[in-house]
Design an enzyme around this catalytic site. Structure first.
Site, PDB file in Angstrom:
ATOM      1  N   PHE A 243     -34.230  91.403 -18.095  1.00 41.30           N
ATOM      2  CA  PHE A 243     -33.733  92.725 -16.967  1.00 41.30           C
ATOM      3  C   PHE A 243     -34.300  93.893 -17.593  1.00 41.30           C
ATOM      4  O   PHE A 243     -34.102  94.796 -17.025  1.00 41.30           O
ATOM      5  CB  PHE A 243     -32.371  92.617 -16.361  1.00 41.30           C
ATOM      6  N   THR A 471     -37.756  83.638 -15.468  1.00 41.38           N
ATOM      7  CA  THR A 471     -38.669  83.853 -14.463  1.00 41.38           C
ATOM      8  C   THR A 471     -39.492  82.926 -13.710  1.00 41.38           C
ATOM      9  O   THR A 471     -39.609  82.650 -12.495  1.00 41.38           O
ATOM     10  CB  THR A 471     -39.411  85.318 -14.571  1.00 41.38           C
ATOM     11  N   ALA A 513     -46.148  87.931 -14.045  1.00 39.77           N
ATOM     12  CA  ALA A 513     -46.776  87.042 -13.219  1.00 39.77           C
ATOM     13  C   ALA A 513     -48.324  87.229 -12.889  1.00 39.77           C
ATOM     14  O   ALA A 513     -48.992  86.270 -13.291  1.00 39.77           O
ATOM     15  CB  ALA A 513     -45.787  86.800 -12.038  1.00 39.77           C
ATOM     16  N   LEU A 618     -47.166  82.797  -6.123  1.00 31.72           N
ATOM     17  CA  LEU A 618     -47.779  81.600  -6.952  1.00 31.72           C
ATOM     18  C   LEU A 618     -46.879  80.295  -7.114  1.00 31.72           C
ATOM     19  O   LEU A 618     -47.294  79.328  -6.906  1.00 31.72           O
ATOM     20  CB  LEU A 618     -47.990  82.294  -8.324  1.00 31.72           C
ATOM     21  N   ASN A 619     -45.535  80.614  -7.004  1.00 33.79           N
ATOM     22  CA  ASN A 619     -44.664  79.321  -6.815  1.00 33.79           C
ATOM     23  C   ASN A 619     -43.413  79.847  -6.010  1.00 33.79           C
ATOM     24  O   ASN A 619     -42.465  80.666  -6.640  1.00 33.79           O
ATOM     25  CB  ASN A 619     -44.227  78.923  -8.272  1.00 33.79           C
ATOM     26  N   GLY A 692     -40.266  90.126  -8.813  1.00 33.84           N
ATOM     27  CA  GLY A 692     -39.076  90.256  -9.620  1.00 33.84           C
ATOM     28  C   GLY A 692     -38.496  91.556  -9.409  1.00 33.84           C
ATOM     29  O   GLY A 692     -37.311  91.769  -9.567  1.00 33.84           O
ATOM     30  N   GLU A 693     -38.914  92.570  -9.385  1.00 34.94           N
ATOM     31  CA  GLU A 693     -38.599  93.750  -8.903  1.00 34.94           C
ATOM     32  C   GLU A 693     -38.464  94.309  -7.370  1.00 34.94           C
ATOM     33  O   GLU A 693     -37.520  94.953  -6.974  1.00 34.94           O
ATOM     34  CB  GLU A 693     -39.158  95.080 -10.010  1.00 34.94           C
TER      35      GLU A 693
END
Ligand SMILES: Cc1cc2nc3c(=O)[nH]c(=O)nc-3n(C[C@H](O)[C@H](O)[C@H](O)COP(=O)(O)OP(=O)(O)OC[C@H]3O[C@@H](n4cnc5c(N)ncnc54)[C@H](O)[C@@H]3O)c2cc1C
Ligand code: SF4
Lengths: 733, 317
Positions: A243, A471, A513, A618-619, A692-693
């Site tokens: 994080f 992640t 990513a 992407l996933n 993620g953010e």
């Protein structure tokens, strides 16, 4: 590969593997305990001694004297590292406080010694025998509110932005809000603590550690120990959460290296949980003042966001104000970050630095203004969308679907069931409310390299120093290589987190990513060229599918290309051109429903929804888990997470996981994530952004707005603990 | 952790003999509290007497229709016991409101009664704390005291008592059975078992004399009525109570109430119980006649009153 013009159609667009929901490929290793986390390389380093860290007992001052005699004489003790024994160390620019303190002490629990012993138990027992006499300085500054007036403007990228005539426009605005918000210091509280096993072979150092940025770690440990970077190898293939707390070289790695040098054998250091909160870095507390003025039509005319944070001398700021820079329109603006001096532990990056907490204040202020305007909060945000960065109108967003996120979310969430009047919906003893917030998080891209090998058996192996901090990097990198080379995921191996591999973007700032897969894309392009050349096929027209390569009427298999030896592709992607000419951010909208107990003021989440526009996903499986994790963390920041400062001793008082309250499963109800089906050719060959953010930005604001909608209690000091909610609730009948 | 020696007691008699032989020794049951303290060197016993094998792990009916709970009965087993669920539901609910499943599997009846404060300054050996280091001062006073007790505080200590189970035992008028160093027994009413910190040092905590061991807790015959355990906290689980209400409310509106989280010990009084029919305000007024709250935890008085109101409202519903 240079990425400077918008991506055209490329093999990634086939979407056979990329974009498909995929479970993490390293999952079985983790669930069977075979993944070697930093402290778990027992087979590779069987003879490690154990180091235990001694943290300073004061926040500011000096060590008067240190008595190591009892500790040295204790059973099993091999050596003790202190500033004296370590000799002169340098300090990397990315660190603010020294990682080994003494005689000067800069913050509470700053490391002052490492006791190295044969066993863990012996090291811990002997640590308690280290006797230190301190001279406590009495001029320590620990309270942001007190230090605020002496704060200085932040320079550089977060420097002041002044547009138009804010004061005039604000004075003239018929509807306005002027409010101050505060957010607390937050701990990363990752599950895996800082941990390192260090071993020396001659003058060569190997660190098995837990770090998000392999090359920074390598550079910085070399700098700190004053040894050549080439002599350091860093391994960090699995990271149990970071994080942002593991972007840096930290105490564990430096002390393990020093301990191993002194002990003459490998040393393992795992930071005690009770040191994790004061020894390490944290997200700075903020004070934020927002003044927003609008016309009667709801259009924002004036927007001022001023924010204060504090840090040790030389440390950085929490640039909360950045959350407001390009979120909403408004011609007259002031964006001002201020940094005060504090003697608390070092403040530094934590998930979406700046925006994570800046968006709380902004989105609550927007809610307050919408109410004053008598407008629906969704409609108010939609009206004030800005397709350009107001400070750089020449620069449009490459992809900006904030309006769609809000509208899709409103529909999916049942926003029309929200009562505009607060405190009017009930379910038994519970007061029910809904809140919304928009979200923006920049999507930077970083130079990233990779090497891809094709072996005779047709297997593809990717090597890059990229990290997977939980992640899903392993999986998206495998998906990228599989897509590019026309093979199944089962044919791809991914090796990460080793400084012997090409330097990647690392994991941070939600750039990981997109950047790292772009690096893998570039290396795969190189490999495709090499394979095609081997097979006598024109690389420009070659297609890779089902383990076969074809083009110009020729057909061959990948294995044929590698029959007489491994084929290699290596490249590094660099970004420029179109990336600098457009503004690249991911957007989202958060919808939250809460219940507030009308008797006790307890807030409980009921439903959460995030809608994200972040280019190619992407996933979807790992992207979703990123977003729901971020939603949880963002809610925690306004519900219960708070490092409590004791202004007398200058430390964070609640320094364990029983007392620093991250949300638990019982707090997290139904969560949903919708990804808009987007592609952003201006972003990278992957056409992706980060999530993620993005997922944490705005959440807290949506929760706070829901609490207001439920109760009519407007809270501006976070977290919204029961004592604060209660103060606003009406007396019981 | 300091090195220590260790032995297993086979009976309560064994254990008290061992205690007498090793002054400063500690009994260890589930270890979920004691071991944490030993790791941080908050307590440093040189000898441990393991009482898990003392055979005190049964729950039996008493002749007068009550229940005798062995000192080593695990919290999980106690909460799940059919008679506890049926006749003493407040106890079952209090236990499952505490800690986590894993901890409750280890934690014992005696250990839970004897658990020590959760004051953050007590846990940090760099900080002054009278309870840990008598005479060093009380850091909570003038410091972070939002979670501390708002009633029952003394000059030297203001920490709240954290056990959920004890609040339920308290409202049920339980009796603690103790074996003395000479092997004879005595009983302590639960109301007298947990002590106010008082104004003297060292800070008092439990009515247990040195060398004594808890063997059981007995509950009188079931009180009937509706049973409540309402625990208020910022996160929904795995947190100690800011305020908790253990209550047994009878159909006629009378009842008994013990508060947790708000006091330095389970907080109950005859006047508080007598006020139950008059409502939450009256109960709170009776229980909080002499508050010792700090600015930071003043809110607990109001929170407790409102939580009592929630329980009384639910009892009517
Ligand atoms: C993270 C965490 C969260 C928790 N949350 C809660 C919560 O929400 N609510 C709650 O109520 N509790 C909570 N607990 C506390 C938990 O309930 C106690 O740790 C547990 O009940 C102690 O029981 P034990 O058998 O493990 O005691 P031990 O740790 O073995 O012993 C505790 C004390 O009791 C003494 N002792 C043990 N047996 C006897 C005996 N027979 N006679 C005399 N003295 C004896 C020991 O010497 C020691 O001093 C939490 C604990 C943790 C670690
Ligand atoms: S309240 Fe009690 S336990 Fe806490 S610091 Fe004061 S004396 Fe120690």
């Amino acid at each position: 590969m240079k990425f400077d013009t918008p991506a055209g159609t490329n093999p990634i667009d086939q979407g056979k593997v990329i974009g498909k929901p995929t479970h993490r490929i390293e999952g079985p290793l983790k669930t069977t305990g075979k993944a070697t986390y930093a402290a778990e390389w027992h087979a590779d380093v069987p003879n490690a001694a154990h180091g235990n860290i001694v943290g300073a007992a004061i926040a500011k001052g000096r060590i008067k004297s240190m008595d190591l005699s009892a500790a040295k004489a204790a059973a099993g003790v091999i050596t003790i590292v202190t500033a004296d024994s370590a000799g002169a160390l340098d300090k990397a620019g990315r660190n603010t406080a020294k990682l080994l303190g003494g005689p000067e002490i800069q913050h509470y629990h700053q490391a002052v010694a490492l006791v190295v012993a044969q066993t863990f138990e012996q090291a811990v027992a002997a640590s308690h025998l280290v006797r230190i006499d301190y001279d406590r300085a009495d001029d320590g500054k620990f309270v942001l509110a007190d230090a605020r007036d002496a704060a200085k403007p932040v320079q550089g990228r977060a420097a002041d932005q002044l547009l138009g005539d804010f004061e005039g426009a604000f004075a003239a605005a018929p509807v306005k809000v002027d409010a101050t918000y505060t957010t607390a210091d937050h701990a990363h509280a990752m599950m895996e603590p800082y941990a390192t096993i260090a071993s020396w072979e001659g003058d060569k150092l190997t660190l098995r550690t837990s770090n998000q940025m392999i090359d920074w770690c390598r550079m910085d440990v070399a700098r700190t120990l004053k040894i050549p970077k080439a002599n350091v190898r860093v391994l960090s293939p699995y990271v149990g959460g970071g994080f942002g707390g593991k972007l840096w070289l930290r105490t564990d790695a430096v002390l393990a290296a020093l301990g191993a040098r002194q002990a003459g054998r490998p040393v393992k250091v795992v930071m005690q949980r009770e040191l994790m909160f004061n020894n390490s870095v944290h997200r700075h507390a903020t004070i934020q003042k927002l003044r927003i003025g609008a016309g009667k039509d709801g259009r924002i005319t004036a927007l001022d966001h001023e924010g204060w944070s504090g840090n040790l001398p030389g440390g950085g700021s929490e640039n909360a104000v950045n959350a407001s820079r390009s979120m909403y329109a408004g011609a007259n603006r002031m964006m001002r970050n201020r940094l005060a001096l504090l003697d608390l532990p070092e403040g530094n990056a934590m998930r979406a630095p700046g925006e994570a907490v800046g968006s709380i204040a902004l989105e609550v202020a927007m809610d307050e203004l919408a109410e004053k305007l008598g407008m629906d909060p969704v409609a108010f945000r939609v009206l004030n969308d800005s397709q350009v960065d107001p400070a750089h109108p020449e620069k449009s967003f490459s992809l900006r679907k904030m309006i769609e996120c809000l509208q899709v979310g409103a529909k999916a969430f049942g926003w029309n069931k929200r009562s505009a009047k607060p405190g009017t919906r009930r379910d038994g003893q519970w007061l029910i409310g809904m809140g919304v917030a928009a979200a923006l998080r920049d999507s930077p891209a970083m130079t990233s390299g990779a090497r891809v090998r094709l072996s005779a058996d047709g297997r593809v192996t990717v090597e890059t120093d990229m990290t997977d901090i939980g992640t899903g990097s392993y999986t998206i990198i495998a998906q990228t290589a599989a897509e590019m080379l026309g093979v199944g995921l089962d044919k791809v191996s991914v090796k990460l987190g080793d400084s012997d591999f090409p330097v990647s973007s690392g994991s941070g700032g939600q750039w990981g990513a997109n950047s790292s897969t772009s690096g893998v894309y570039a290396a795969c392009v190189k490999l495709r060229e090499a394979v095609a050349a081997k097979l006598g096929i024109d690389p420009a027209t070659a297609t890779f599918a089902g383990g076969k390569v074809s083009g110009g009427g020729k057909n061959a298999t990948l294995t044929q290309a590698a029959a007489d030896g491994e084929v290699l592709g290596e490249d590094t992607i660099k970004f420029g051109g179109i990336r600098d000419q457009t503004h690249q951010s991911a957007f989202g909208a958060h919808f939250v429903e809460v219940g507030v107990d009308s008797f006790t003021g307890e807030i409980r989440l009921r439903r959460m929804l995030a809608v994200c526009s972040a280019g190619r996903i992407l996933n979807p499986t790992s992207a979703r888990s990123q977003v729901i994790g971020a939603m949880t963390m963002g809610a925690g920041a306004v519900l219960s997470e708070e490092l409590v400062v004791d202004p007398r001793f200058g430390h964070f008082v609640n320094h364990d996981l029983a007392q620093y309250e991250v949300l638990v499963h019982a707090d997290v109800p139904h969560q949903e994530v919708i990804f808009l089906p987007d592609l952003d050719p201006a972003s990278s060959p992957m056409k992706a952004h980060g999530v993620g953010e993005l997922g944490i930005c705005g959440v807290g604001g949506a929760v706070a707005n829901a609490v207001y909608n439920a109760t009519g209690v407007r809270l501006r000091e976070f977290p919204m603990t029961v004592d604060k909610v209660l103060a606003g609730l009406p007396e019981l009948a | 952790m300091k090195p220590f020696t260790y032995e297993r007691a086979k009976s309560p008699a064994d254990a008290v003999v061992a205690l007498a032989r090793n002054p400063g020794a500690k009994l260890i049951a589930g270890g979920t509290n004691l071991l944490d303290h030993m790791k941080l060197e908050i307590v440093t016993p040189q000898h441990l007497i393991d009482v898990n094998g003392t055979g005190l792990d049964t729950i039996e009916n008493t002749p007068d229709g009550g229940l005798r709970i062995g000192a080593m009965v695990r919290n999980t087993a106690l909460a799940a016991h059919p008679r506890v669920k049926k006749d003493y539901a407040v106890l079952s609910r209090a236990i499952v409101a505490g800690a986590s499943g894993q901890l409750r599997n280890k934690a014992t009846t005696a250990g839970n009664l004897m658990q020590r404060t959760r004051c953050p300054y007590f846990y940090d050996t760099n900080m002054p704390c009278n309870k840990r280091d008598p005479g060093s001062g009380c850091s909570a006073q003038g410091g972070f005291s939002r979670n501390h007790a708002a009633v029952g505080g003394g000059a030297n200590c203001i920490c709240f008592f954290p056990s959920d189970m004890s609040n339920a035992m308290n409202v049920l008028d339980a009796t603690v059975e103790v074996m003395k160093p000479d092997g004879t027994m005595r009983t302590i009413p639960i109301a007298d078992f947990h002590l106010l910190p008082g104004d003297e040092l060292p800070v008092k905590e439990f009515a247990l004399a040195p060398g004594e061991m808890i063997t059981a807790v007995t509950l009188p015959k079931p009180p009937g009525g509706k049973h409540f355990y309402r625990k208020v906290r910022n996160r929904a689980s795995y947190a100690f109570a800011l305020v908790s209400v253990a209550a047994v409310i009878q159909p006629d509106g009378t009842g008994n109430i013990t508060l947790g989280g708000v006091g330095t010990k389970p907080w109950r009084s005859a006047a508080g119980d007598a006020a139950v029919p008059k409502g939450a305000k009256a109960v709170a007024a009776a229980l909080f006649a002499n508050p010792t709250a700090t600015d930071q935890n003043q809110y607990k008085l109001k929170l407790a009153e409102r939580t009592i109101a929630a329980v009384l409202a639910a009892a009517k519903g």
